[in-house]
Scaffold this motif. Sequence first.
Motif, mmCIF file in Angstrom:
data_model
loop_
_atom_site.group_PDB
_atom_site.id
_atom_site.type_symbol
_atom_site.label_atom_id
_atom_site.label_comp_id
_atom_site.label_asym_id
_atom_site.label_seq_id
_atom_site.Cartn_x
_atom_site.Cartn_y
_atom_site.Cartn_z
ATOM 1 N N THR A 85 57.861 46.293 27.589
ATOM 2 C CA THR A 85 58.438 45.730 28.812
ATOM 3 C C THR A 85 57.981 46.498 30.045
ATOM 4 O O THR A 85 57.556 45.909 31.057
ATOM 5 N N LEU A 86 58.050 47.818 29.954
ATOM 6 C CA LEU A 86 57.648 48.651 31.096
ATOM 7 C C LEU A 86 56.144 48.522 31.361
ATOM 8 O O LEU A 86 55.719 48.444 32.519
ATOM 9 N N ALA A 87 55.347 48.487 30.290
ATOM 10 C CA ALA A 87 53.899 48.374 30.464
ATOM 11 C C ALA A 87 53.524 47.043 31.105
ATOM 12 O O ALA A 87 52.674 46.985 32.006
ATOM 13 N N GLN A 88 54.143 45.960 30.643
ATOM 14 C CA GLN A 88 53.813 44.652 31.220
ATOM 15 C C GLN A 88 54.222 44.568 32.688
ATOM 16 O O GLN A 88 53.558 43.893 33.484
ATOM 17 N N SER A 89 55.297 45.274 33.046
ATOM 18 C CA SER A 89 55.717 45.235 34.456
ATOM 19 C C SER A 89 54.682 45.911 35.342
ATOM 20 O O SER A 89 54.489 45.528 36.500
ATOM 21 N N VAL A 90 53.995 46.913 34.786
ATOM 22 C CA VAL A 90 52.898 47.552 35.527
ATOM 23 C C VAL A 90 51.694 46.611 35.580
ATOM 24 O O VAL A 90 51.089 46.405 36.639
ATOM 25 N N ASN A 91 51.338 46.030 34.432
ATOM 26 C CA ASN A 91 50.178 45.129 34.395
ATOM 27 C C ASN A 91 50.343 43.945 35.345
ATOM 28 O O ASN A 91 49.367 43.449 35.917
ATOM 29 N N ALA A 92 51.575 43.500 35.507
ATOM 30 C CA ALA A 92 51.832 42.315 36.338
ATOM 31 C C ALA A 92 51.437 42.527 37.795
ATOM 32 O O ALA A 92 51.180 41.562 38.523
ATOM 33 N N SER A 93 51.378 43.798 38.222
ATOM 34 C CA SER A 93 51.066 44.078 39.626
ATOM 35 C C SER A 93 49.602 44.459 39.833
ATOM 36 O O SER A 93 49.214 44.809 40.948
ATOM 37 N N THR A 94 48.785 44.370 38.787
ATOM 38 C CA THR A 94 47.389 44.801 38.928
ATOM 39 C C THR A 94 46.482 43.654 39.383
ATOM 40 O O THR A 94 46.760 42.476 39.129
ATOM 41 N N ASP A 95 45.386 44.040 40.004
ATOM 42 C CA ASP A 95 44.370 43.059 40.373
ATOM 43 C C ASP A 95 43.731 42.441 39.129
ATOM 44 O O ASP A 95 43.249 41.307 39.173
ATOM 45 N N ASP A 96 43.735 43.194 38.033
ATOM 46 C CA ASP A 96 43.122 42.675 36.810
ATOM 47 C C ASP A 96 43.848 41.446 36.287
ATOM 48 O O ASP A 96 43.208 40.530 35.747
ATOM 49 N N LEU A 97 45.160 41.407 36.415
ATOM 50 C CA LEU A 97 45.893 40.220 35.964
ATOM 51 C C LEU A 97 45.513 39.013 36.820
ATOM 52 O O LEU A 97 45.241 37.921 36.289
ATOM 53 N N LYS A 98 45.454 39.213 38.131
ATOM 54 C CA LYS A 98 45.048 38.112 39.019
ATOM 55 C C LYS A 98 43.636 37.640 38.678
ATOM 56 O O LYS A 98 43.346 36.436 38.655
ATOM 57 N N GLU A 99 42.744 38.601 38.419
ATOM 58 C CA GLU A 99 41.365 38.267 38.081
ATOM 59 C C GLU A 99 41.304 37.490 36.767
ATOM 60 O O GLU A 99 40.542 36.522 36.641
ATOM 61 N N ALA A 100 42.111 37.885 35.784
ATOM 62 C CA ALA A 100 42.120 37.193 34.498
ATOM 63 C C ALA A 100 42.569 35.746 34.661
ATOM 64 O O ALA A 100 41.992 34.821 34.055
ATOM 65 N N LEU A 101 43.596 35.533 35.461
ATOM 66 C CA LEU A 101 44.108 34.179 35.678
ATOM 67 C C LEU A 101 43.092 33.323 36.440
ATOM 68 O O LEU A 101 42.882 32.152 36.114
ATOM 69 N N THR A 102 42.460 33.920 37.443
ATOM 70 C CA THR A 102 41.441 33.193 38.209
ATOM 71 C C THR A 102 40.246 32.842 37.333
ATOM 72 O O THR A 102 39.727 31.717 37.374
ATOM 73 N N ALA A 103 39.810 33.799 36.533
ATOM 74 C CA ALA A 103 38.673 33.561 35.650
ATOM 75 C C ALA A 103 38.983 32.466 34.638
ATOM 76 O O ALA A 103 38.136 31.617 34.335
ATOM 77 N N TYR A 104 40.199 32.480 34.119
ATOM 78 C CA TYR A 104 40.603 31.446 33.158
ATOM 79 C C TYR A 104 40.599 30.066 33.822
ATOM 80 O O TYR A 104 40.101 29.085 33.247
ATOM 81 N N ALA A 105 41.127 30.015 35.043
ATOM 82 C CA ALA A 105 41.221 28.731 35.739
ATOM 83 C C ALA A 105 39.847 28.187 36.108
ATOM 84 O O ALA A 105 39.632 26.957 36.121
ATOM 85 N N THR A 106 38.913 29.074 36.391
ATOM 86 C CA THR A 106 37.578 28.632 36.808
ATOM 87 C C THR A 106 36.565 28.704 35.654
ATOM 88 O O THR A 106 35.376 28.501 35.866
ATOM 89 N N ARG A 107 37.049 29.024 34.463
ATOM 90 C CA ARG A 107 36.226 29.027 33.252
ATOM 91 C C ARG A 107 34.991 29.926 33.377
ATOM 92 O O ARG A 107 33.874 29.507 33.116
ATOM 93 N N ARG A 108 35.267 31.163 33.793
ATOM 94 C CA ARG A 108 34.185 32.168 33.850
ATOM 95 C C ARG A 108 34.721 33.465 33.238
ATOM 96 O O ARG A 108 35.940 33.659 33.131
ATOM 97 N N PRO A 109 33.826 34.367 32.831
ATOM 98 C CA PRO A 109 34.292 35.653 32.289
ATOM 99 C C PRO A 109 34.953 36.470 33.382
ATOM 100 O O PRO A 109 34.488 36.480 34.529
ATOM 101 N N PRO A 110 36.041 37.191 33.063
ATOM 102 C CA PRO A 110 36.678 38.021 34.073
ATOM 103 C C PRO A 110 35.865 39.269 34.391
ATOM 104 O O PRO A 110 35.119 39.763 33.552
ATOM 105 N N ASN A 111 36.017 39.760 35.610
ATOM 106 C CA ASN A 111 35.377 41.005 36.035
ATOM 107 C C ASN A 111 36.468 42.005 36.373
ATOM 108 O O ASN A 111 36.947 42.085 37.502
ATOM 109 N N PHE A 112 36.873 42.777 35.359
ATOM 110 C CA PHE A 112 37.999 43.680 35.536
ATOM 111 C C PHE A 112 37.597 44.938 36.286
ATOM 112 O O PHE A 112 36.501 45.453 36.124
#
Length: 265
Positions: A237-264
């Motif tokens: 729970t604590l780890a996911q709360s940290v991940n939720a605020s990272t740019d990497d999560l936003k990048e993963a969601l954007t990459a998924y929506a645009t069907r490209r590999p993420p750039n973490f």
Amino acid sequence: MSHHPNIRVERDGFVATVTIDKPESKNACTGDMWVAIGGAFRELAYSGARVVLLTGAGGEFCAGADLTPAASRGGDGGGSPPFGTMVDGMRVLADVVVAVHDCPIPVVAKVDGVSVGAGFGLALAADMIWCSDRARFSAIFAKRGLSMDFGSSWLLRQRVGVNKAKELAFTAKMLSAAEAYELGIVNAVVPTAELDDAAREIVDTIAAGPPIALSMTKRELNNASMSSLAQALEVETLAQSVNASTDDLKEALTAYATRRPPNFT
């Protein structure tokens, strides 16, 4: 980065490689070499590297401690540094085990040739092991009149369970690569000529992943053997709360929506 001529540390992008380079002894380590390995891992932990590849030069991984009189006054299984008491030396060695095992970024051991004694413990301290079909492994301590060290009493049991760990420790059996794979000690066995490419593929895959999330995942899995389900769920729970605020999560969601590999990052 390393301060010992037999311990090489190299960087290629996000991948760091630590190489034990003393082929004349099959990369058996003196006390000072163990200390240099620990120092290398502590420096790499927060260096911006995302994965460490741990290996040996000259077609061998590590033949454990250099037990020649000049290298180790006490002749212990880990090759304690030649200063202070035996207890002092073993505690210095313990710090090296912790530096490798608890390194916050993933560690992959690439094993060719022998991985025995403290060298076996060193490989087990990594998160995963990729090995060649000519690799050999042994908790060889009993053949030297010694009990287990370099964390191998804990690390081996974690990998294979207590009954099999006792068998391997009491008999000091030499395991082939195939036998090590059957027992779950190693992740993969490949022909010697393909080992470099296979190991590079896995470390590149890890290096391309989300570094904060993978670091937390490593901690979660390492701690699971010593925690209850309730404790593990709270850590998640604590780890996911940290991940939720990272740019990497936003990048993963954007990459998924645009069907490209993420750039973490």
